[in-house]
Design a protein around this motif. Structure first.
Motif, PDB file in Angstrom:
ATOM      1  N   LYS A  15      11.149  51.999  -6.075  1.00 46.14           N
ATOM      2  CA  LYS A  15       9.937  51.932  -5.267  1.00 46.14           C
ATOM      3  C   LYS A  15       9.189  53.259  -5.372  1.00 46.14           C
ATOM      4  O   LYS A  15       9.800  54.315  -5.225  1.00 46.14           O
ATOM      5  CB  LYS A  15      10.283  51.655  -3.798  1.00 46.14           C
ATOM      6  N   PRO A  16       7.887  53.222  -5.635  1.00 46.63           N
ATOM      7  CA  PRO A  16       7.134  54.481  -5.687  1.00 46.63           C
ATOM      8  C   PRO A  16       7.085  55.133  -4.312  1.00 46.63           C
ATOM      9  O   PRO A  16       7.058  54.450  -3.290  1.00 46.63           O
ATOM     10  CB  PRO A  16       5.739  54.037  -6.138  1.00 46.63           C
ATOM     11  N   GLN A  17       7.115  56.455  -4.283  1.00 45.87           N
ATOM     12  CA  GLN A  17       7.047  57.167  -3.013  1.00 45.87           C
ATOM     13  C   GLN A  17       5.603  57.166  -2.533  1.00 45.87           C
ATOM     14  O   GLN A  17       4.764  57.891  -3.048  1.00 45.87           O
ATOM     15  CB  GLN A  17       7.562  58.596  -3.155  1.00 45.87           C
ATOM     16  N   MET A  18       5.314  56.337  -1.532  1.00 51.59           N
ATOM     17  CA  MET A  18       3.950  56.192  -1.035  1.00 51.59           C
ATOM     18  C   MET A  18       3.570  57.321  -0.076  1.00 51.59           C
ATOM     19  O   MET A  18       2.407  57.709   0.007  1.00 51.59           O
ATOM     20  CB  MET A  18       3.802  54.841  -0.316  1.00 51.59           C
ATOM     21  N   ASN A  29       4.958  61.214   1.465  1.00 50.92           N
ATOM     22  CA  ASN A  29       5.907  62.314   1.337  1.00 50.92           C
ATOM     23  C   ASN A  29       6.613  62.519   2.677  1.00 50.92           C
ATOM     24  O   ASN A  29       6.013  62.963   3.651  1.00 50.92           O
ATOM     25  CB  ASN A  29       5.171  63.595   0.926  1.00 50.92           C
ATOM     26  N   PHE A  49      -4.337  51.106  -1.862  1.00 53.37           N
ATOM     27  CA  PHE A  49      -3.506  52.249  -2.229  1.00 53.37           C
ATOM     28  C   PHE A  49      -2.146  51.770  -2.731  1.00 53.37           C
ATOM     29  O   PHE A  49      -1.602  52.299  -3.701  1.00 53.37           O
ATOM     30  CB  PHE A  49      -3.338  53.186  -1.034  1.00 53.37           C
ATOM     31  N   VAL A  50      -1.610  50.734  -2.071  1.00 52.12           N
ATOM     32  CA  VAL A  50      -0.354  50.136  -2.523  1.00 52.12           C
ATOM     33  C   VAL A  50      -0.536  49.524  -3.907  1.00 52.12           C
ATOM     34  O   VAL A  50       0.318  49.683  -4.791  1.00 52.12           O
ATOM     35  CB  VAL A  50       0.123  49.065  -1.520  1.00 52.12           C
ATOM     36  N   GLN A 107      -2.566  50.325  -6.243  1.00 54.27           N
ATOM     37  CA  GLN A 107      -2.740  51.350  -7.282  1.00 54.27           C
ATOM     38  C   GLN A 107      -1.414  51.966  -7.712  1.00 54.27           C
ATOM     39  O   GLN A 107      -1.315  52.531  -8.804  1.00 54.27           O
ATOM     40  CB  GLN A 107      -3.678  52.448  -6.767  1.00 54.27           C
ATOM     41  N   ASN A 108      -0.401  51.858  -6.864  1.00 52.84           N
ATOM     42  CA  ASN A 108       0.876  52.510  -7.145  1.00 52.84           C
ATOM     43  C   ASN A 108       2.015  51.528  -7.401  1.00 52.84           C
ATOM     44  O   ASN A 108       3.155  51.956  -7.619  1.00 52.84           O
ATOM     45  CB  ASN A 108       1.257  53.421  -5.974  1.00 52.84           C
ATOM     46  N   THR A 109       1.719  50.223  -7.341  1.00 53.91           N
ATOM     47  CA  THR A 109       2.737  49.202  -7.586  1.00 53.91           C
ATOM     48  C   THR A 109       2.128  48.097  -8.443  1.00 53.91           C
ATOM     49  O   THR A 109       0.963  48.159  -8.833  1.00 53.91           O
ATOM     50  CB  THR A 109       3.261  48.596  -6.267  1.00 53.91           C
TER      51      THR A 109
END
Length: 370
Positions: free
Chosen positions: A31-34, A36, A238-239, A241-243
């Protein structure tokens, strides 16, 4: 008879083990770190003392409370620390000595900061769910126990099957149909076993779900609405773009899940009624059986459709109240994204309920024992 019973138990155990291994393997996905979250944890604590309160002379609260906490978990467990408690409606609470709270414990270099996140609701939530399951089992007996198992299985499918599927790039609406079919099949088996009745109800429910999804997609296309028109689209984009998640279909997948319970209910009502009629009158014609199923379905259909629409109305009541109080113009209301989406949710699910009745009645008549 005993031999057959043990064979079924063995098959069930094998399916559970194999299914569990599959789900465990399927969830091994990065899972990408959405966000920090380095140096930040959520811990349990108990309020010891109110060092500085934020209550005003008129009874209102302004600013933060400063409280003393006894940490119960994390690296500071057993220590007494000082923390801020924000005055917010979504975060923070009004602390009282002895209250159990959840604390955001942040470490920035050599600096440790503690902030009260909210009341610790864990125990009441667990008790609430436990009381529900216990009552379900007591009142429902063996059927209640099976219903509880079915609910647990449904939750497992959502978390360990549907979410990984969409994260792997499978279209949410396809993932929702697969998940719904599995949940439906297991629920039917647990409650009714592998019978002609449960098989017909399974097929009728799938047909109703397909119609609900098709109705939502057609309506969305006609009025130019999709999952990109929801209120929290910025976060979802945003999700995206990263998944690999197709956020535009999440809205339609949600409609399928929301329709599942009602469609399954009315399919089983019609199918059970037809099966009971055949049991007492095995020589009834297919035409008469179909008509009987339609009559039963019509009685349930109206209340079920109303139930669905009221459920969606209640879920978005805050939006309706704001629109009413601000007295927005009709043309603004009827053309707003929020109202259009709520109409699509309520009526698309109701389309599925309506068409499930003739599907269940027709299948019951077609597969009637001669």
């Amino acid at each position: 008879m005993i031999h057959t019973k043990w064979v079924r138990v063995l098959i069930t155990v094998v399916i559970i083990v194999v299914g569990g291994i599959f789900l465990w393997q399927y969830n091994q996905i990065a899972k990408p770190q959405m966000v920090n979250s380095d140096g930040r944890t959520f811990e349990k604590a108990q309020v010891v003392e109110i060092i500085q309160d934020n209550i005003q002379e008129d009874g209102s609260r302004v600013g933060d409370q400063i409280v003393s906490l006894q940490m119960e978990s994390g690296p500071h467990a057993g220590e007494t620390v000082q923390a801020n408690c924000p005055n917010g409606l979504l975060f923070g609470t009004v602390c009282q000595p002895g209250m159990q709270v959840i604390v955001i414990s942040s470490t920035i270099g050599q600096l440790d900061l503690q902030t009260v996140y909210n009341v610790d609701r864990s125990l009441p939530i667990y008790l609430y769910i436990a009381v529900f399951l216990i009552l379900l089992c007591i009142v429902g007996g063996k059927k209640g126990v099976k219903s509880a198992v079915s609910l647990l299985f449904t939750f497992i499918c959502f978390v360990f099957l549907f979410f990984p599927m969409i994260l792997r790039g499978i279209w949410p609406i396809i993932a929702a149909m697969i998940t719904s079919a599995i949940v439906l099949g297991v629920s039917m088996y647990l409650l009714n076993g592998w019978t002609r009745k449960s098989g017909i109800a399974f097929l009728a429910t799938l047909g109703g779900l397909l119609i609900s999804g098709a109705a939502a997609i057609i309506f969305g296309h006609a009025v130019n609405l999709s999952g990109y028109n929801v209120s929290n689209i910025e976060n979802l984009m945003f999700v995206a773009q990263n998944t690999m998640i197709d956020v535009g279909q999440i809205l339609f997948a949600g409609i399928l899940f929301a329709s599942l319970g009602a469609v399954m209910d009315i399919a089983m009502d019609v199918t059970s009624a037809c099966a009971e009629i055949v049991k007492h009158n095995p020589y009834i014609s297919r035409k008469a059986l179909f008509q009987a199923g339609m009559n039963v379905g019509r009685d349930v259909m109206g209340t079920m459709s109303t139930t669905l629409i009221l459920a969606f109305f209640g879920g978005s009541l805050g939006v309706w109240v704001l629109d009413y109080v601000y007295d927005l113009p009709y043309l603004q209301l009827i053309n707003s994204n929020a109202i259009g989406i709520e109409i699509m949710k309520g009526f698309s699910a109701s389309f599925g309920v309506i068409f499930t009745v003739p599907i269940a009645a027709a299948l019951s008549a077609f597969y009637k024992r001669k």
